[in-house]
Design a protein around this motif. Structure first.
Motif, PDB file in Angstrom:
ATOM      1  N   ASN A 173       0.800  -1.227   0.000  1.00 50.73           N
ATOM      2  CA  ASN A 173       0.000   0.000   0.000  1.00 50.73           C
ATOM      3  C   ASN A 173       0.836   1.281   0.000  1.00 50.73           C
ATOM      4  N   LYS A 174       2.118   1.149   0.311  1.00 53.04           N
ATOM      5  CA  LYS A 174       3.029   2.299   0.229  1.00 53.04           C
ATOM      6  C   LYS A 174       3.793   2.169  -1.087  1.00 53.04           C
ATOM      7  N   ILE A 175       3.370   2.955  -2.076  1.00 53.01           N
ATOM      8  CA  ILE A 175       3.879   2.806  -3.444  1.00 53.01           C
ATOM      9  C   ILE A 175       4.496   4.116  -3.911  1.00 53.01           C
ATOM     10  N   GLY A 176       5.697   4.048  -4.427  1.00 53.65           N
ATOM     11  CA  GLY A 176       6.364   5.223  -4.983  1.00 53.65           C
ATOM     12  C   GLY A 176       6.415   5.175  -6.498  1.00 53.65           C
ATOM     13  N   PHE A 177       6.721   6.318  -7.083  1.00 57.88           N
ATOM     14  CA  PHE A 177       6.840   6.427  -8.540  1.00 57.88           C
ATOM     15  C   PHE A 177       8.065   7.263  -8.878  1.00 57.88           C
ATOM     16  N   ILE A 178       8.860   6.787  -9.834  1.00 54.36           N
ATOM     17  CA  ILE A 178      10.020   7.533 -10.319  1.00 54.36           C
ATOM     18  C   ILE A 178       9.894   7.671 -11.827  1.00 54.36           C
ATOM     19  N   GLY A 179       9.950   8.905 -12.325  1.00 52.36           N
ATOM     20  CA  GLY A 179       9.795   9.125 -13.762  1.00 52.36           C
ATOM     21  C   GLY A 179      10.463  10.400 -14.225  1.00 52.36           C
ATOM     22  N   GLY A 180      10.491  10.587 -15.539  1.00 47.89           N
ATOM     23  CA  GLY A 180      11.022  11.806 -16.133  1.00 47.89           C
ATOM     24  C   GLY A 180       9.890  12.697 -16.604  1.00 47.89           C
ATOM     25  N   VAL A 181      10.246  13.888 -17.058  1.00 48.91           N
ATOM     26  CA  VAL A 181       9.239  14.808 -17.564  1.00 48.91           C
ATOM     27  C   VAL A 181       8.782  14.346 -18.940  1.00 48.91           C
ATOM     28  N   GLY A 182       7.649  14.882 -19.393  1.00 51.59           N
ATOM     29  CA  GLY A 182       7.088  14.491 -20.674  1.00 51.59           C
ATOM     30  C   GLY A 182       7.802  15.141 -21.846  1.00 51.59           C
ATOM     31  N   PRO A 183       7.272  14.913 -23.060  1.00 51.36           N
ATOM     32  CA  PRO A 183       7.891  15.472 -24.264  1.00 51.36           C
ATOM     33  C   PRO A 183       7.643  16.966 -24.395  1.00 51.36           C
ATOM     34  N   HIS A 185       6.558  19.887 -27.113  1.00 51.03           N
ATOM     35  CA  HIS A 185       5.967  20.153 -28.414  1.00 51.03           C
ATOM     36  C   HIS A 185       5.894  21.660 -28.602  1.00 51.03           C
ATOM     37  N   ASP A 186       6.570  22.126 -29.658  1.00 54.35           N
ATOM     38  CA  ASP A 186       6.630  23.564 -29.912  1.00 54.35           C
ATOM     39  C   ASP A 186       7.104  24.337 -28.688  1.00 54.35           C
ATOM     40  N   HIS A 187       8.158  23.828 -28.048  1.00 53.32           N
ATOM     41  CA  HIS A 187       8.814  24.456 -26.901  1.00 53.32           C
ATOM     42  C   HIS A 187       7.942  24.476 -25.649  1.00 53.32           C
ATOM     43  N   ILE A 188       6.842  23.740 -25.664  1.00 49.30           N
ATOM     44  CA  ILE A 188       5.969  23.643 -24.485  1.00 49.30           C
ATOM     45  C   ILE A 188       6.237  22.312 -23.794  1.00 49.30           C
ATOM     46  N   GLN A 189       6.645  22.372 -22.541  1.00 49.49           N
ATOM     47  CA  GLN A 189       6.936  21.161 -21.785  1.00 49.49           C
ATOM     48  C   GLN A 189       5.642  20.520 -21.296  1.00 49.49           C
ATOM     49  N   GLU A 190       5.397  19.287 -21.709  1.00 50.40           N
ATOM     50  CA  GLU A 190       4.199  18.567 -21.291  1.00 50.40           C
ATOM     51  C   GLU A 190       4.524  17.639 -20.127  1.00 50.40           C
ATOM     52  N   ASN A 191       3.527  17.327 -19.320  1.00 50.66           N
ATOM     53  CA  ASN A 191       3.692  16.351 -18.254  1.00 50.66           C
ATOM     54  C   ASN A 191       3.611  14.942 -18.825  1.00 50.66           C
ATOM     55  N   ASP A 192       4.369  14.035 -18.227  1.00 48.32           N
ATOM     56  CA  ASP A 192       4.382  12.654 -18.700  1.00 48.32           C
ATOM     57  C   ASP A 192       3.097  11.944 -18.288  1.00 48.32           C
ATOM     58  N   LEU A 193       2.514  11.205 -19.237  1.00 44.30           N
ATOM     59  CA  LEU A 193       1.235  10.542 -19.005  1.00 44.30           C
ATOM     60  C   LEU A 193       1.307   9.526 -17.869  1.00 44.30           C
ATOM     61  N   ARG A 194       2.465   8.878 -17.714  1.00 47.44           N
ATOM     62  CA  ARG A 194       2.604   7.877 -16.651  1.00 47.44           C
ATOM     63  C   ARG A 194       2.542   8.513 -15.270  1.00 47.44           C
ATOM     64  N   SER A 195       3.218   9.643 -15.092  1.00 48.30           N
ATOM     65  CA  SER A 195       3.203  10.297 -13.782  1.00 48.30           C
ATOM     66  C   SER A 195       1.839  10.898 -13.478  1.00 48.30           C
ATOM     67  N   CYS A 213       8.436  10.974  -7.518  1.00 48.62           N
ATOM     68  CA  CYS A 213       9.635  11.751  -7.872  1.00 48.62           C
ATOM     69  C   CYS A 213       9.734  11.825  -9.396  1.00 48.62           C
ATOM     70  N   VAL A 214       9.461  12.985  -9.945  1.00 55.42           N
ATOM     71  CA  VAL A 214       9.460  13.175 -11.401  1.00 55.42           C
ATOM     72  C   VAL A 214      10.326  14.375 -11.744  1.00 55.42           C
ATOM     73  N   GLU A 215      11.375  14.131 -12.506  1.00 56.96           N
ATOM     74  CA  GLU A 215      12.286  15.227 -12.858  1.00 56.96           C
ATOM     75  C   GLU A 215      13.219  14.764 -13.963  1.00 56.96           C
ATOM     76  N   GLY A 216      13.564  15.665 -14.883  1.00 56.01           N
ATOM     77  CA  GLY A 216      14.610  15.412 -15.859  1.00 56.01           C
ATOM     78  C   GLY A 216      14.199  14.500 -17.014  1.00 56.01           C
ATOM     79  N   THR A 217      15.214  14.094 -17.765  1.00 55.27           N
ATOM     80  CA  THR A 217      15.001  13.309 -18.978  1.00 55.27           C
ATOM     81  C   THR A 217      14.936  11.819 -18.668  1.00 55.27           C
ATOM     82  N   VAL A 218      14.545  11.051 -19.679  1.00 58.98           N
ATOM     83  CA  VAL A 218      14.552   9.593 -19.552  1.00 58.98           C
ATOM     84  C   VAL A 218      15.933   9.089 -19.961  1.00 58.98           C
ATOM     85  N   SER A 219      16.787   8.881 -18.957  1.00 58.42           N
ATOM     86  CA  SER A 219      18.150   8.414 -19.192  1.00 58.42           C
ATOM     87  C   SER A 219      18.627   7.641 -17.974  1.00 58.42           C
ATOM     88  N   VAL A 220      19.636   6.807 -18.167  1.00 60.87           N
ATOM     89  CA  VAL A 220      20.217   6.065 -17.051  1.00 60.87           C
ATOM     90  C   VAL A 220      20.819   7.030 -16.036  1.00 60.87           C
TER      91      VAL A 220
END
Length: 335
Positions: A173-183, A185-195, A213-220
């Protein structure tokens, strides 16, 4: 509706040429302009309404957009490209790859449609230009312009909800999420659908979202950074499990956890998304939701073929469900 004789008469080509094209004669040699003209008139005269069982073999372009900066992320799209190449060879289609949208726009008259693969940003003005000269297009995994083109994408909202439900069924029941920011489009930063889905669905289930915790690009590298950030803030209050937005991030997170002696799955469990090849070889191997790339590619080509003979139909956005591949990072007892 339209007959081969009527199409030949309006197009100015012989009935034999028209028939050979519409019946996919592999020995027919005609220019792209000729092919486009005949198909356009066939559509106009309603030929396909009486020949729905037929499947044309279009000449297609691949618009391939990767940045070559993140190896694991690139590998995902490389696999999609390889799946497309294999399918094109199997079906005896003709295809050319373009790495720049402007090059495709210049050569649009050579093709009946295109498949888009990759996540590098494209300016909306460029997409509008492309649509004017090559309106038949299907993007795979992403769609930067759903008002202009079709798309086949993994059903990420379903995947996230499925992961949360699976954790809950297994008493977590204690669940965390780690992700990056979304894509962008036309210089507008979108939120990632998963987060977005994670936070909204957790709230509907009445559960705490503080371990998001959601921040930055999708990279190792960013996954490693986010793993360190999570441990700095919550090492003495770790959630029982994490859902990580992609395998690329998960590899970096796992490295950070291992350095800090956080034992997965004993101290916390991990579920990831993509099921890339590398997750079998990290320690521990990661349980991950599989995205069936071959099926997405097959569906994309079928959708493109349908669009070419039905150019006036509404745009399609197909979401394909994922399936969980269980490894040591999380072994559910209840499914």
């Amino acid at each position: 509706m339209g007959t081969i004789k009527e199409i030949a008469l309006e197009s100015g080509y012989s009935p034999a040429t028209v028939s050979r094209l519409l019946n996919n004669d592999p020995n027919l040699s005609i220019t792209a302009d000729t092919k486009n003209k005949i198909l356009k008139i066939a559509n106009k005269l309603g030929y396909w309404e009486d020949h729905q069982e037929k499947k044309i073999k279009p000449t297609v372009a691949l618009l391939y957009r990767v940045n070559h900066k993140e190896q694991l992320q690139d590998e995902y799209f490389t696999s999609l490209k390889q799946a497309l190449v294999s399918t094109v060879e199997r079906d005896a289609l003709k295809m050319k790859t373009f790495y720049d949208i402007e090059d495709l726009i210049k050569n649009a008259s050579l093709f009946q449609g295109f498949i888009g693969v990759g996540a590098e940003p494209i300016e909306n003005a460029q997409l509008v230009k492309l649509h004017k000269v090559l309106p038949n297009g299907v993007f795979v995994d992403t769609n930067p312009a759903p008002e202009l083109f079709d798309s086949i994408r993994p059903n990420l909202p379903f995947t996230v909800k499925n992961a949360i439900d699976l954790f809950i069924k297994n008493g977590i029941n204690k669940i965390g999420f780690i992700g990056g920011v979304g894509p962008k489009h036309d210089h507008i930063q979108e939120n990632d659908l998963r987060s977005i889905t994670f936070v909204e669905y957790m709230k509907t289930r009445g559960m705490d979202t503080k371990w998001t915790c959601v921040e930055g690009t999708v990279s190792v590298e960013n996954g490693y950074k986010l793993g360190k950030m999570v441990l700095a803030k919550y090492k003495n209050d770790l959630p029982e499990a994490f859902l990580i937005a992609s395998d690329t991030l998960a590899v970096g997170v796992l490295q950070a956890f291992n350095e800090e002696n956080v034992n997965v799955p004993k101290d916390t469990k991990i579920l990831s998304i993509n099921n890339s090849n590398v997750v079998k070889y990290v320690s521990p191997p990661l349980s991950s939701f599989n995205i069936n790339q071959k099926e997405m590619i097959d569906m994309a080509l079928d959708t493109l073929t349908h669009l070419i003979i039905r150019p006036d139909r509404p745009k399609i956005d197909i979401r394909m469900n994922t399936n969980l591949v269980v490894r040591k990072s999380f072994v559910p007892q209840e499914k």
